[in-house]
Design a protein around this motif. Structure first.
Motif, PDB file in Angstrom:
ATOM      1  N   HIS A  65      35.005 -43.451 -34.641  1.00  0.00           N
ATOM      2  CA  HIS A  65      35.357 -42.081 -35.020  1.00  0.00           C
ATOM      3  C   HIS A  65      36.878 -41.890 -35.091  1.00  0.00           C
ATOM      4  O   HIS A  65      37.364 -41.051 -35.870  1.00  0.00           O
ATOM      5  CB  HIS A  65      34.717 -41.082 -34.059  1.00  0.00           C
ATOM      6  CG  HIS A  65      33.297 -40.753 -34.421  1.00  0.00           C
ATOM      7  ND1 HIS A  65      32.236 -41.527 -34.024  1.00  0.00           N
ATOM      8  CD2 HIS A  65      32.767 -39.757 -35.204  1.00  0.00           C
ATOM      9  CE1 HIS A  65      31.120 -41.017 -34.519  1.00  0.00           C
ATOM     10  NE2 HIS A  65      31.414 -39.948 -35.243  1.00  0.00           N
ATOM     11  N   LYS A  66      37.628 -42.646 -34.327  1.00  0.00           N
ATOM     12  CA  LYS A  66      39.086 -42.599 -34.471  1.00  0.00           C
ATOM     13  C   LYS A  66      39.495 -43.193 -35.820  1.00  0.00           C
ATOM     14  O   LYS A  66      40.406 -42.678 -36.488  1.00  0.00           O
ATOM     15  CB  LYS A  66      39.755 -43.328 -33.305  1.00  0.00           C
ATOM     16  CG  LYS A  66      39.595 -42.584 -31.997  1.00  0.00           C
ATOM     17  CD  LYS A  66      40.276 -43.269 -30.834  1.00  0.00           C
ATOM     18  CE  LYS A  66      40.082 -42.413 -29.573  1.00  0.00           C
ATOM     19  NZ  LYS A  66      40.704 -42.997 -28.378  1.00  0.00           N
ATOM     20  N   LEU A  98      37.564 -43.145 -38.435  1.00  0.00           N
ATOM     21  CA  LEU A  98      37.116 -42.121 -39.374  1.00  0.00           C
ATOM     22  C   LEU A  98      38.139 -40.999 -39.487  1.00  0.00           C
ATOM     23  O   LEU A  98      38.494 -40.568 -40.598  1.00  0.00           O
ATOM     24  CB  LEU A  98      35.768 -41.560 -38.910  1.00  0.00           C
ATOM     25  CG  LEU A  98      35.253 -40.285 -39.586  1.00  0.00           C
ATOM     26  CD1 LEU A  98      34.952 -40.544 -41.057  1.00  0.00           C
ATOM     27  CD2 LEU A  98      34.002 -39.773 -38.865  1.00  0.00           C
ATOM     28  N   ALA A  99      38.619 -40.504 -38.342  1.00  0.00           N
ATOM     29  CA  ALA A  99      39.581 -39.402 -38.344  1.00  0.00           C
ATOM     30  C   ALA A  99      40.876 -39.810 -39.036  1.00  0.00           C
ATOM     31  O   ALA A  99      41.449 -39.029 -39.818  1.00  0.00           O
ATOM     32  CB  ALA A  99      39.860 -38.945 -36.913  1.00  0.00           C
ATOM     33  N   ILE A 118      30.140 -44.574 -41.309  1.00  0.00           N
ATOM     34  CA  ILE A 118      31.596 -44.539 -41.109  1.00  0.00           C
ATOM     35  C   ILE A 118      32.237 -45.788 -41.690  1.00  0.00           C
ATOM     36  O   ILE A 118      33.281 -45.728 -42.358  1.00  0.00           O
ATOM     37  CB  ILE A 118      31.930 -44.391 -39.617  1.00  0.00           C
ATOM     38  CG1 ILE A 118      31.439 -43.044 -39.087  1.00  0.00           C
ATOM     39  CG2 ILE A 118      33.441 -44.541 -39.386  1.00  0.00           C
ATOM     40  CD1 ILE A 118      31.571 -42.897 -37.580  1.00  0.00           C
ATOM     41  N   VAL A 121      28.417 -39.982 -44.020  1.00  0.00           N
ATOM     42  CA  VAL A 121      28.743 -39.850 -42.596  1.00  0.00           C
ATOM     43  C   VAL A 121      28.071 -38.594 -42.074  1.00  0.00           C
ATOM     44  O   VAL A 121      28.539 -37.472 -42.320  1.00  0.00           O
ATOM     45  CB  VAL A 121      30.272 -39.774 -42.376  1.00  0.00           C
ATOM     46  CG1 VAL A 121      30.583 -39.638 -40.898  1.00  0.00           C
ATOM     47  CG2 VAL A 121      30.951 -41.002 -42.973  1.00  0.00           C
ATOM     48  N   LEU A 174      25.994 -36.720 -38.681  1.00  0.00           N
ATOM     49  CA  LEU A 174      25.524 -36.665 -37.301  1.00  0.00           C
ATOM     50  C   LEU A 174      24.352 -35.690 -37.281  1.00  0.00           C
ATOM     51  O   LEU A 174      24.549 -34.471 -37.323  1.00  0.00           O
ATOM     52  CB  LEU A 174      26.651 -36.177 -36.380  1.00  0.00           C
ATOM     53  CG  LEU A 174      26.297 -35.992 -34.904  1.00  0.00           C
ATOM     54  CD1 LEU A 174      25.850 -37.306 -34.278  1.00  0.00           C
ATOM     55  CD2 LEU A 174      27.487 -35.408 -34.137  1.00  0.00           C
ATOM     56  N   LEU A 187      32.292 -34.937 -30.956  1.00  0.00           N
ATOM     57  CA  LEU A 187      31.743 -35.376 -32.242  1.00  0.00           C
ATOM     58  C   LEU A 187      31.276 -34.200 -33.085  1.00  0.00           C
ATOM     59  O   LEU A 187      31.447 -34.198 -34.311  1.00  0.00           O
ATOM     60  CB  LEU A 187      30.588 -36.357 -32.014  1.00  0.00           C
ATOM     61  CG  LEU A 187      30.938 -37.679 -31.320  1.00  0.00           C
ATOM     62  CD1 LEU A 187      29.751 -38.628 -31.364  1.00  0.00           C
ATOM     63  CD2 LEU A 187      32.169 -38.328 -31.933  1.00  0.00           C
ATOM     64  N   LEU A 209      34.436 -32.690 -34.576  1.00  0.00           N
ATOM     65  CA  LEU A 209      35.034 -33.573 -35.572  1.00  0.00           C
ATOM     66  C   LEU A 209      34.216 -33.583 -36.859  1.00  0.00           C
ATOM     67  O   LEU A 209      34.769 -33.468 -37.966  1.00  0.00           O
ATOM     68  CB  LEU A 209      35.152 -34.994 -35.014  1.00  0.00           C
ATOM     69  CG  LEU A 209      35.679 -36.058 -35.984  1.00  0.00           C
ATOM     70  CD1 LEU A 209      37.088 -35.721 -36.454  1.00  0.00           C
ATOM     71  CD2 LEU A 209      35.647 -37.431 -35.333  1.00  0.00           C
ATOM     72  N   HIS A 210      32.899 -33.707 -36.749  1.00  0.00           N
ATOM     73  CA  HIS A 210      32.063 -33.751 -37.950  1.00  0.00           C
ATOM     74  C   HIS A 210      32.105 -32.427 -38.701  1.00  0.00           C
ATOM     75  O   HIS A 210      32.037 -32.413 -39.932  1.00  0.00           O
ATOM     76  CB  HIS A 210      30.627 -34.130 -37.572  1.00  0.00           C
ATOM     77  CG  HIS A 210      30.435 -35.606 -37.379  1.00  0.00           C
ATOM     78  ND1 HIS A 210      29.858 -36.428 -38.316  1.00  0.00           N
ATOM     79  CD2 HIS A 210      30.785 -36.420 -36.344  1.00  0.00           C
ATOM     80  CE1 HIS A 210      29.843 -37.673 -37.880  1.00  0.00           C
ATOM     81  NE2 HIS A 210      30.398 -37.692 -36.677  1.00  0.00           N
ATOM     82  N   LEU A 255      35.150 -32.450 -41.043  1.00  0.00           N
ATOM     83  CA  LEU A 255      35.313 -33.488 -42.061  1.00  0.00           C
ATOM     84  C   LEU A 255      35.427 -32.941 -43.475  1.00  0.00           C
ATOM     85  O   LEU A 255      36.076 -33.550 -44.334  1.00  0.00           O
ATOM     86  CB  LEU A 255      34.156 -34.489 -41.979  1.00  0.00           C
ATOM     87  CG  LEU A 255      34.186 -35.447 -40.783  1.00  0.00           C
ATOM     88  CD1 LEU A 255      32.916 -36.302 -40.756  1.00  0.00           C
ATOM     89  CD2 LEU A 255      35.426 -36.338 -40.818  1.00  0.00           C
ATOM     90  N   LEU A 281      39.314 -35.998 -29.233  1.00  0.00           N
ATOM     91  CA  LEU A 281      38.977 -37.373 -29.581  1.00  0.00           C
ATOM     92  C   LEU A 281      40.005 -38.368 -29.060  1.00  0.00           C
ATOM     93  O   LEU A 281      39.647 -39.450 -28.578  1.00  0.00           O
ATOM     94  CB  LEU A 281      38.855 -37.500 -31.107  1.00  0.00           C
ATOM     95  CG  LEU A 281      38.570 -38.901 -31.661  1.00  0.00           C
ATOM     96  CD1 LEU A 281      37.191 -39.383 -31.213  1.00  0.00           C
ATOM     97  CD2 LEU A 281      38.665 -38.916 -33.192  1.00  0.00           C
TER      98      LEU A 281
END
Length: 400
Positions: A168-169, A171-172, A316, A329, A331, A354, A357-358, A361, A378
């Motif tokens: 996820h890092k 991804l970010a 991801i 991507v 969740l 998460l 973050l999602h 996006l 995160l």
């Protein structure tokens, strides 16, 4: 991944890059590094360093030899195999600086595929690269064959499940670069990563600086789904090659505490117990932290939750490699429900992070997206992306 990055060694060569630069220039630096390696071997992997004197040790992918020096200081006779010849001179210099030339039995630039199997070793190590090979399972089996009966093997791998946070890092960072119009593997990307994650990285006990971690994990073309591994994939390979798991780092597997030594388990029993405990501690595998005593049950996951993590990691990976779009991507489903129901503080913190973050996006403004990433927490979360596994070759498998 480009044709130039046909192997991890090629990636390091092309970028003139040492993935784990370790400074042994002072007695204090050597003492600190030795303490960490001894803790890994003695404390986590079940390998008594005091018994390595005059033992034949083979290490594949030894880089410039700083880890091998610790084995040499314990009296091991080392055969070192490092295809990246750029680091050979530094390796020799490191051994010479500590008066350990006699402990270096051989230095080879062969790859693991080409290394002969006629000689057996008391210990064989392959850290940091085995999982990137297209024939990784066959090479893990080869390591077992290179062990003398009773010998111990050590491999490391990027864990598909333990690396959910690190994925996820990645991804970010990828999304932040995309919104800013910045190439993912550029110096501008490093600047964004240092702003987003750098301060938190500086607060952990790392053996390398943030730029090295950025290059070796966040933007590394070999940190992708097809190069990830898991215990469920590895244990059958070892078992078929006549070896059995000894221990792991992070150290998460604990056998039943009251089994008498004369009660010898049947073949395969230990590995079945490993995977049962893995499923029960799945939440800790994701968070990299032990479960709260009152919420241990939160961490147990069914096959649908495990499959949900696999699908999310693949999404991801595909998005950050440019294979599929952002819509891959997601969740959702059993995984999202399982996370939302968690009451364990660590798992609950991961779930909240998460979710935030999602939700961010699809943000189209670069500054607002980075603000949302910061608010999610995160940067302060660290999973267990990188695992070590030690295993012993059975006494009855000579010549197998």
């Amino acid at each position: 991944m480009s044709e130039q990055d046909a192997s991890l060694v090629d990636y390091y060569r092309r970028n003139n890059f040492n993935p784990v630069p370790i400074d042994l220039a002072t007695p204090e630096a050597l003492s600190s590094h030795t303490a960490k390696r001894r803790n890994l071997y003695d404390g986590h992997l079940g390998i008594p360093m005091g018994l390595l004197g005059r033992q034949k040790v083979l290490e594949f992918g030894c880089n410039s030899g700083e880890n091998a020096v610790v084995l040499a200081l314990c009296g091991a006779d080392l055969t070192l195999v490092e295809p990246n010849e750029q680091v050979h001179q530094r390796l020799r210099d490191v051994f010479s600086a500590f008066g350990l030339e006699a402990r270096l039995a051989a230095l080879s630039s062969l790859g693991i595929d080409d290394f002969p199997e006629d000689e057996k070793f008391n210990m064989v190590l392959a850290e940091g690269f085995l999982f990137t090979l297209p024939n990784k399972a066959a090479m893990a089996a080869k390591i077992c064959r290179l062990l003398a009966p009773g010998g111990i093997g050590v491999i490391s791998f990027n864990c598909r499940f333990g690396g959910l946070i690190e994925m996820h890092k990645r991804l970010a960072l990828y999304r932040a670069c995309e919104l800013a119009g910045v190439e993912f593997r550029s110096e501008a990307s490093l600047s964004i990563a240092q702003e987003m994650i750098g301060p938190a990285f500086g607060r952990i006990s790392a053996s390398r600086p943030c730029p090295a971690w950025w290059k070796d994990l966040l933007v590394n073309p070999f940190y992708a789904d097809r190069y990830l591994w898991s215990y469920g994939e590895l244990l059958p390979v070892l078992e078929a090659a006549g070896a059995e798991l000894l221990s792991t780092s992070p150290r998460w597997f604990v056998e039943e505490p009251m089994r008498w030594y004369k009660n010898v388990p049947a073949a395969g029993t230990r590995h079945a117990a490993v995977m049962d405990q893995w499923r029960k501690g799945f939440g800790s595998m994701l968070t990299g932290k032990p479960a709260h005593p009152n919420h241990v049950a939160d961490g147990e996951a069914g096959t649908d939750v495990v499959a949900g993590v696999e699908a999310l990691v693949l999404g991801i990976s595909d998005y950050t490699e440019g294979v599929r779009g952002l819509d891959c991507v997601t969740l959702s489903g059993p995984l999202a429900a399982w996370l939302a129901a968690a009451r364990d503080p660590n798992l609950s913190a991961l779930a909240g992070c998460l979710q935030m973050l999602h939700a961010a996006l699809n943000e189209q403004d670069a500054a607002r997206f980075r603000a949302s990433v910061a608010a999610s927490g995160l940067a302060e979360l660290w999973g267990s992306a990188y695992h070590y596994l030690s295993f012993a070759r059975g006494m009855g498998t000579a010549g197998a």
